[in-house]
Design a protein around this motif. Sequence first.
Motif, short mmCIF file in Angstrom:
data_model
loop_
_atom_site.label_atom_id
_atom_site.label_comp_id
_atom_site.label_asym_id
_atom_site.label_seq_id
_atom_site.Cartn_x
_atom_site.Cartn_y
_atom_site.Cartn_z
N ILE A 128 38.27 6.70 17.88
CA ILE A 128 39.26 6.31 18.90
C ILE A 128 38.52 5.71 20.10
O ILE A 128 38.93 4.69 20.66
N GLU A 129 37.43 6.36 20.45
CA GLU A 129 36.65 5.87 21.60
C GLU A 129 36.12 4.46 21.33
O GLU A 129 36.13 3.59 22.22
N ALA A 130 35.70 4.24 20.08
CA ALA A 130 35.21 2.90 19.73
C ALA A 130 36.32 1.86 19.88
O ALA A 130 36.09 0.75 20.37
N CYS A 131 37.53 2.23 19.47
CA CYS A 131 38.67 1.31 19.63
C CYS A 131 38.92 1.03 21.11
O CYS A 131 39.22 -0.10 21.51
N LEU A 132 38.80 2.09 21.93
CA LEU A 132 39.00 1.91 23.38
C LEU A 132 37.98 0.93 23.94
O LEU A 132 38.31 0.08 24.78
N HIS A 133 36.75 1.04 23.46
CA HIS A 133 35.69 0.14 23.96
C HIS A 133 35.99 -1.32 23.61
O HIS A 133 35.63 -2.22 24.35
N PRO A 139 31.50 -0.86 31.44
CA PRO A 139 30.72 0.33 31.03
C PRO A 139 31.52 1.63 31.08
O PRO A 139 31.35 2.49 30.23
N HIS A 140 32.39 1.73 32.08
CA HIS A 140 33.17 2.98 32.19
C HIS A 140 34.61 2.73 31.74
O HIS A 140 35.31 1.89 32.31
#
Lengths: 540, 345
Positions: A128-133, A139-140
Amino acid sequence: MDEKTGQALSWPEVWARFQPFTPFGQRAKRSLAPFVPGQEVAWQESLQELERLINAARHPDWREAVEACLRHLPDVEPILHRLESGEVPGFSEWFQLKQWLWHMHRWAQCLIRQGLNEWICPGDVNRIEACLHKLDPRPHLGPAFRLDDGFDPELADLRRRREACERNIREYREALAREIEQLTGVRRNREGEWVVDRRSPEATKLSAMNALAPVRETPFDVVYHAKPTLQEQEWMAKQERIEERIKEVEAAVLARLAASFRSDIPLMLDWLASVTRFDLQWARLRLSERWNGCRPRRSDGPIRLKGAVHPVVAERLDEQGYTFTPLDLEVERGVTVVIGPNMGGKTVAMKTLGVAVALAHYGFFVPAQYCELPLIPFLAGMIGDGQDAGAGLSTFGAEMARLGELLQRHPGGLLLLDEVGRGTNPAEGAALSAAVTAHLACGEHWAVHVTHHHEVLEVAGIRGYRTAGWKRPPDASVLLRTENWREWIDYRLMPLEPGDEIPCQATAVARLMGMPEAVVRDAERRLVSQRKKSTRVIGK
Amino acid sequence: MLLSRVQREGIDSLAIIGLAKNVGKTTVLNALIAESRSSGVPVGLLSIGVDGEERDAWSGRPKPPIRVPGGTWVATAGTCLDLSGGDWEVIASAPVHSLLGDIYLARSTRPTQVKLAGVPSAEGVRTILRRFQDYGVPLTLVDGAYDRKASASPLLTQGAVLVVGASMGRTLQAVVKKVEETVSIFTLPVVENGLERNAVETALRERALMGVSNGELRSLPFSSLLVDRQVWQAYLTSEEWSALALPGALTDRLTQQMLEIGRPLTLLLSDPTRCFATLPTIRRWYRIGGQIRYLHAVRLVAVAVNPVSPEGFSFDPVEMKKKVQEVVGGIPVVNVVRDAMSNET
């Protein structure tokens, strides 16, 4: 359960209390199916899962964090399907997708923290975090969404060039405006326009200036603006070209984003399914807490309820200052007869049973202290006035048509029958009532029959209950004085014992409910006369 | 400058209300936004009603766009932001819906234009104002729809700018008369007496009619004066009422019915946006000794005049400003198109 049965059980009101937080949870609620025979393992697993959630939700901070996530999850299902079909979502839809991922990420972290890995696995948190990136090249990570310069180096360059153009034009205009102001002594308004009284000397000065052109006039004022110079026109043309290119690059960025998400769609649909199921369970959890519910146990024998409550009836009574009398009941295959005086709670007992069984089948904890039951193929009730005006049938006809259908259904279900045969003459009604009971006694249904016909009690093989009834013979004058007649009734169900008879308290109740005294006395006289006649017949 | 006056008064939410269509509300809104740009104070924008469309809902004429500098906060539908997505950062979604879709809070990343989708409910406006405050937006401008004074309610916004234009009437005299009526009604006194304050607070809280009689607060046996007129008229003449608190609005018809009783008393209302009675009727009410008081006053920060009508006629701007100033007392009168000439660089 059909609509008629649902209405009779107040099921729509019960169901309305079941409120998932998310829009997709609400949608899933509409198509939620009950567990049916053959799904016993899945049913118990679902209940066990709910039990684990209930235990986890005892931590108030954790619970608050989970609910905050659920409340903020937007409806991305249509967006995911659009992505799946190759479309590029609009700008605000990307924000929704990011919001969803942002709150899914938090939700997933909450669950992993409690070890509830059946909903989402630790690896998914990283995915999920990868999708958010992908949606946030900064960076944040943050929950907001913008077409950041970081999405494309050309975008950053184009925007810098556009800003330079804008600055040039602004500074050039500013210098020109200052010059005009110095020459004419007239200052601009907020729009960069010069507004002058057309009769004033300033109007003559402004009209004489080649750099200015009138844009609008009134009978009183003339409004001028500065004509763009060749240099300015060049910058503006350049700015326009850059603008066009920016639009192209922004569209390309969104198209690339859509393409980059395409491979994630199956995973995201899985997460969506998982959080939808979680939302439904969470809504069940909240109802369980509201009702102080218990987990239904699987039984291969009878339905057993202890301390069961009809949640809607109980809430209504509570509003009026009364307490619902919890129900203890055991219903086996065959027929269970319930007798008792009018207003003694027989029908409410039957509805409570129906609601408890239905809730259990939909995977809820049941508003009771204890509940065990088998999964039952169907639940049908014949409660209240079943007159089918549309079909041109009388109350009795409609009842017989429906009952005929139900008796033939196979495999057997839970039948809730309220006074079979009440719609016709007493003698035939009693005969039918007893015959139906006899038929059900050896059948495969779990039937509950509320009746006033003593002939039913003569049927072999019945089990039954009587409502405890009046705590003392009703004295209408006392009851009316207190206006709390409910307090004089004991609503408990007591197992039927040999010698129990159908109570005869109809005239007392009629008096209590305000029937004219003369009519009640006449009825009582007629009753005495009837009894004498029957005594004479027996004595012959 | 208008904006600095608003800031000096410590107002964090300002309604821009027009007394007719095409009076120039958007021009005033743009002027305030332009001032926010030059003063470096970011503003929040939201619309109540249907404003923000390309065309005026009543006249069908093209409406001036709302131009915003970078750093401006808006509350509008996603479809309005999609038009120039690259110019916006969407910060949050609000639990508020408009005819054009769900409302989002967004901040402009550069100078751009925007359509504001109208927020249809007062509760929705309150929610968005709270959200803007949470994000530290120092001032929110609430663009009110034509003839909807609700956005100026002190229960929603802390102040209001009244926009009056040539489109309100064919003669300057008619326009000035309308301005005088509105400002007179808006500036009627507030409740000072403790008992009367209690009466109107109770009336609003319980949505019931409350009266003051012989120094006592009494609830009336009907929830509104829409019941049989003879019944409440008889009730009001039955004793010496000194004040009557209405939970809803005061209309011309109602005031005339009160006049029929012939007994003067003080009518207590929530705020000026609940007074729909016209000035001539109110004058008759005062003439018999009646009064009207509000629990909450509207802070009229300024009256903005627009001497040009889109119908093609206009008034002398100097004369219009002077005449309007004469009837609005101490409230500053501004012409955002002309005044700036002497104040801005």
